[in-house]
Write a protein that holds these residues in place. Structure first.
Motif, PDB file in Angstrom:
ATOM      1  N   GLN A   1       0.960  -0.920   0.168  1.00 51.88           N
ATOM      2  CA  GLN A   1      -0.085   0.432   0.196  1.00 51.88           C
ATOM      3  C   GLN A   1       0.925   1.218  -0.192  1.00 51.88           C
ATOM      4  OE1 GLN A   1      -2.693  -0.706   3.493  1.00 51.88           O
ATOM      5  NE2 GLN A   1      -3.864  -2.378   2.635  1.00 51.88           N
ATOM      6  N   THR A   2       1.985   1.176   0.666  1.00 47.02           N
ATOM      7  CA  THR A   2       2.715   2.553   0.777  1.00 47.02           C
ATOM      8  C   THR A   2       3.603   2.253  -0.592  1.00 47.02           C
ATOM      9  OG1 THR A   2       3.199   2.280   3.171  1.00 47.02           O
ATOM     10  CG2 THR A   2       4.857   3.420   2.428  1.00 47.02           C
ATOM     11  N   LEU A   3       3.970   1.400  -1.073  1.00 42.63           N
ATOM     12  CA  LEU A   3       5.053   1.647  -2.134  1.00 42.63           C
ATOM     13  C   LEU A   3       3.955   2.854  -3.788  1.00 42.63           C
ATOM     14  CD1 LEU A   3       7.543   1.882  -3.973  1.00 42.63           C
ATOM     15  CD2 LEU A   3       7.259  -0.578  -3.491  1.00 42.63           C
ATOM     16  N   THR A   4       2.744   2.104  -3.425  1.00 40.57           N
ATOM     17  CA  THR A   4       1.732   2.092  -4.844  1.00 40.57           C
ATOM     18  C   THR A   4       0.903   3.653  -4.602  1.00 40.57           C
ATOM     19  OG1 THR A   4       0.678  -0.245  -4.074  1.00 40.57           O
ATOM     20  CG2 THR A   4      -0.695   1.518  -5.374  1.00 40.57           C
ATOM     21  N   GLY A   5       1.960   4.154  -6.030  1.00 44.84           N
ATOM     22  CA  GLY A   5       1.216   4.917  -6.204  1.00 44.84           C
ATOM     23  C   GLY A   5       3.009   6.357  -5.991  1.00 44.84           C
ATOM     24  N   CYS A   6       3.841   5.916  -6.010  1.00 45.41           N
ATOM     25  CA  CYS A   6       4.720   6.491  -5.208  1.00 45.41           C
ATOM     26  C   CYS A   6       5.986   6.834  -6.305  1.00 45.41           C
ATOM     27  CB  CYS A   6       5.474   5.571  -4.848  1.00 45.41           C
ATOM     28  SG  CYS A   6       5.467   5.954  -2.732  1.00 45.41           S
ATOM     29  N   THR A   7       6.390   7.853  -6.990  1.00 48.77           N
ATOM     30  CA  THR A   7       7.194   7.915  -7.835  1.00 48.77           C
ATOM     31  C   THR A   7       8.695   7.836  -8.196  1.00 48.77           C
ATOM     32  OG1 THR A   7       5.717   8.937  -9.082  1.00 48.77           O
ATOM     33  CG2 THR A   7       7.707   9.444 -10.104  1.00 48.77           C
TER      34      THR A   7
ATOM     35  N   LEU B   1       5.198  10.394  -1.177  1.00 47.11           N
ATOM     36  CA  LEU B   1       5.309  10.221   0.293  1.00 47.11           C
ATOM     37  C   LEU B   1       5.420  11.479   1.662  1.00 47.11           C
ATOM     38  CD1 LEU B   1       7.038   6.541   0.554  1.00 47.11           C
ATOM     39  CD2 LEU B   1       3.954   7.390   0.407  1.00 47.11           C
ATOM     40  N   GLU B   2       4.838  11.241   2.433  1.00 47.67           N
ATOM     41  CA  GLU B   2       5.186  12.159   4.034  1.00 47.67           C
ATOM     42  C   GLU B   2       6.359  12.248   4.096  1.00 47.67           C
ATOM     43  OE1 GLU B   2       2.588  12.291   6.460  1.00 47.67           O
ATOM     44  OE2 GLU B   2       0.427  12.924   5.700  1.00 47.67           O
ATOM     45  N   THR B   3       6.951  11.878   4.463  1.00 52.68           N
ATOM     46  CA  THR B   3       8.450  11.449   5.093  1.00 52.68           C
ATOM     47  C   THR B   3       9.307  10.808   3.614  1.00 52.68           C
ATOM     48  OG1 THR B   3       7.620  10.641   7.223  1.00 52.68           O
ATOM     49  CG2 THR B   3       9.726   9.259   6.718  1.00 52.68           C
ATOM     50  N   PRO B   4      10.437  11.530   3.492  1.00 57.74           N
ATOM     51  CA  PRO B   4      11.411  10.881   2.840  1.00 57.74           C
ATOM     52  C   PRO B   4      11.992   9.748   2.720  1.00 57.74           C
ATOM     53  CG  PRO B   4      12.099  13.309   3.331  1.00 57.74           C
ATOM     54  CD  PRO B   4      11.076  12.710   4.178  1.00 57.74           C
TER      55      PRO B   4
ATOM     56  N   LEU C   1      11.139  -0.884   2.707  1.00 60.14           N
ATOM     57  CA  LEU C   1      11.613   0.346   2.791  1.00 60.14           C
ATOM     58  C   LEU C   1      11.968   1.042   3.598  1.00 60.14           C
ATOM     59  CD1 LEU C   1       7.647   1.292   1.126  1.00 60.14           C
ATOM     60  CD2 LEU C   1       9.318   1.704  -0.054  1.00 60.14           C
ATOM     61  N   SER C   2      12.809   2.127   3.827  1.00 58.04           N
ATOM     62  CA  SER C   2      13.456   2.787   4.498  1.00 58.04           C
ATOM     63  C   SER C   2      13.355   3.863   4.455  1.00 58.04           C
ATOM     64  CB  SER C   2      15.197   2.517   4.975  1.00 58.04           C
ATOM     65  OG  SER C   2      15.670   2.622   5.726  1.00 58.04           O
ATOM     66  N   PRO C   3      13.722   4.881   5.361  1.00 56.98           N
ATOM     67  CA  PRO C   3      13.307   5.960   6.236  1.00 56.98           C
ATOM     68  C   PRO C   3      15.388   6.766   5.406  1.00 56.98           C
ATOM     69  CG  PRO C   3      13.509   5.324   8.203  1.00 56.98           C
ATOM     70  CD  PRO C   3      13.056   4.478   7.556  1.00 56.98           C
ATOM     71  N   LEU C   4      14.599   8.344   4.340  1.00 56.81           N
ATOM     72  CA  LEU C   4      16.089   8.531   4.245  1.00 56.81           C
ATOM     73  C   LEU C   4      16.633   9.726   5.178  1.00 56.81           C
ATOM     74  CD1 LEU C   4      15.067   9.801   0.943  1.00 56.81           C
ATOM     75  CD2 LEU C   4      17.019   8.093   1.205  1.00 56.81           C
ATOM     76  N   VAL C   5      17.719   9.345   5.520  1.00 54.98           N
ATOM     77  CA  VAL C   5      18.468  10.154   6.540  1.00 54.98           C
ATOM     78  C   VAL C   5      19.521  11.125   5.848  1.00 54.98           C
ATOM     79  CG1 VAL C   5      17.599   8.449   8.136  1.00 54.98           C
ATOM     80  CG2 VAL C   5      19.865   8.503   7.585  1.00 54.98           C
ATOM     81  N   ALA C   6      19.882  12.205   6.498  1.00 59.96           N
ATOM     82  CA  ALA C   6      21.138  12.685   6.078  1.00 59.96           C
ATOM     83  C   ALA C   6      22.947  12.106   6.477  1.00 59.96           C
ATOM     84  CB  ALA C   6      21.981  14.238   7.021  1.00 59.96           C
ATOM     85  N   THR C   7      23.441  12.555   5.230  1.00 58.09           N
ATOM     86  CA  THR C   7      24.872  11.989   4.670  1.00 58.09           C
ATOM     87  C   THR C   7      25.651  12.207   5.990  1.00 58.09           C
ATOM     88  OG1 THR C   7      25.985  12.461   3.192  1.00 58.09           O
ATOM     89  CG2 THR C   7      24.724  10.912   2.556  1.00 58.09           C
ATOM     90  N   ALA C   8      26.619  11.471   6.685  1.00 55.56           N
ATOM     91  CA  ALA C   8      27.035  11.738   8.054  1.00 55.56           C
ATOM     92  C   ALA C   8      28.085  13.392   7.199  1.00 55.56           C
ATOM     93  CB  ALA C   8      28.041  11.117   8.463  1.00 55.56           C
ATOM     94  N   ASP C   9      28.594  13.444   5.868  1.00 51.96           N
ATOM     95  CA  ASP C   9      29.756  14.111   5.726  1.00 51.96           C
ATOM     96  C   ASP C   9      28.817  15.428   5.108  1.00 51.96           C
ATOM     97  OD1 ASP C   9      28.941  12.672   3.087  1.00 51.96           O
ATOM     98  OD2 ASP C   9      30.723  11.641   3.235  1.00 51.96           O
ATOM     99  N   ALA C  10      27.017  15.198   4.215  1.00 53.70           N
ATOM    100  CA  ALA C  10      26.937  16.047   4.142  1.00 53.70           C
ATOM    101  C   ALA C  10      27.283  16.138   2.229  1.00 53.70           C
ATOM    102  CB  ALA C  10      26.462  17.775   4.347  1.00 53.70           C
ATOM    103  N   LEU C  11      27.569  15.260   2.068  1.00 57.48           N
ATOM    104  CA  LEU C  11      27.577  14.687   0.418  1.00 57.48           C
ATOM    105  C   LEU C  11      26.938  13.784  -0.283  1.00 57.48           C
ATOM    106  CD1 LEU C  11      31.778  14.429   0.552  1.00 57.48           C
ATOM    107  CD2 LEU C  11      30.237  16.634  -0.360  1.00 57.48           C
TER     108      LEU C  11
END
Length: 307
Positions: A46-52, A70-73, A128-138
């Motif tokens: 259900q979560t994946l359906t409709g995502c681009t 999705l609301e959460t990256p 599915l896994s939430p996206l977080v910031a990379t440690a080095d901001a790259l």
């Protein structure tokens, strides 16, 4: 298990065929293949359906697709494991024997309409896994311009081919540890993307024993090893990766051919090419290693002396 070149070949194929397409429906045929999705099969579908799918990214052996809608990256992570395949097919193509997950995609020109996850041994999977910031901001890895990474892959070091990785990082990481050199370069927290095959090939090319203690490694040796890792991976990628059976294929089902160019791995009892060129008589040997095998030349990859 597929290593960096094999996974990158898959990533490039997916980027061509599925980027900017919307997931219209999801069908999980074997719940074991989405077991890493903690909220279960229904939530995954259900979560994946409709995502681009906005981008297809790889770091080391980790492959994921950034999602929009999705609301959460969030990212769709595909772990290939020992035998996982991601294939693009038309809906009327016969189902593969070990088909586990089917994604139906929006129409785009004459592109195939389905993304299929096939896995004979069921060591891989999708989640599915939430996206977080990379440690080095790259940017996270190949195929990405964003400084975000799936939380499930955040512990993975930058890989051999990553332009944002400094060769100095490998020397520093190795000298901080006291372990065998081959064990260290297989550690995805030190440098990612290297598996058993390419570790043996790079160590052979660099003329280093995998049994060397990392605490004794010198900077010129690490430079040589780093250059060998990059060269081996680059050549393997150009050949489409290494294939020993029908399990290692790209998104169109084609196998790689770098196995024809191996100098150490799988060559037990055969002449060492470098020694042969230099008029020396030496055969590649095989030794047990972490439940697998290591291949090396006893002459041009001298073992450390026992104290």
């Amino acid at each position: 298990m597929p290593e960096l070149p094999e996974v990158e070949v898959v990533r490039e194929g997916l980027d061509k065929w599925i980027r900017a397409r919307t997931v219209q429906s999801v069908q999980v045929l074997d719940p074991r293949s989405v077991r890493r999705h903690i909220d279960g099969v229904d939530d995954f579908e259900q979560t994946l359906t409709g995502c681009t799918i906005t981008s297809v990214v790889r770091r080391g052996k980790f492959l994921w697709m950034d999602l929009e809608g999705l609301e959460t990256p969030t990212a769709l992570v595909a772990h290939l494991g020992m035998s996982g395949q991601l294939l693009v097919e038309e809906p009327d193509a016969p189902d593969e024997k070990h088909l586990k997950v089917r994604l139906s995609l929006s129409q785009k020109s004459v592109f195939p309409r389905e993304l299929r996850f096939v896995d004979q041994r069921i060591f891989g999977g999708m989640f599915l896994s939430p996206l977080v910031a990379t440690a080095d901001a790259l940017p996270a890895g190949a195929g990405s311009i964003r400084a975000t990474i799936p939380e499930a892959a955040a512990h993975i070091a930058r890989d051999v081919m990553d332009p944002h990785r400094a060769p100095e990082d490998l020397y520093v990481s190795l000298r901080r540890r006291t372990t065998q050199l081959k064990r260290a370069i297989l550690d995805q927290g030190i440098i990612s993307g290297v598996g058993n095959i390419y570790a043996d090939e790079a160590l052979w090319q660099a003329g280093l024993s995998g049994l060397r203690n990392t605490a004794t490694i010198r900077r010129p040796e690490v430079d040589r090893l780093n250059d060998a890792l990059v060269d081996v991976m680059t050549r393997a990628l150009a050949a489409g990766g290494t294939s020993f059976d029908s399990l290692y294929v790209n998104v169109n089902g084609a196998s790689g051919y770098f196995a024809r160019s191996l100098n150490a791995y799988g060559r037990e009892g055969k002449a060492c090419a470098r020694c042969l060129e230099n008029g020396r008589d030496s055969l590649i040997r095989r030794d047990p290693f972490m439940g697998r095998s290591s291949y090396s030349c006893p002459v041009c990859q001298p073992r450390p002396r026992k104290r």
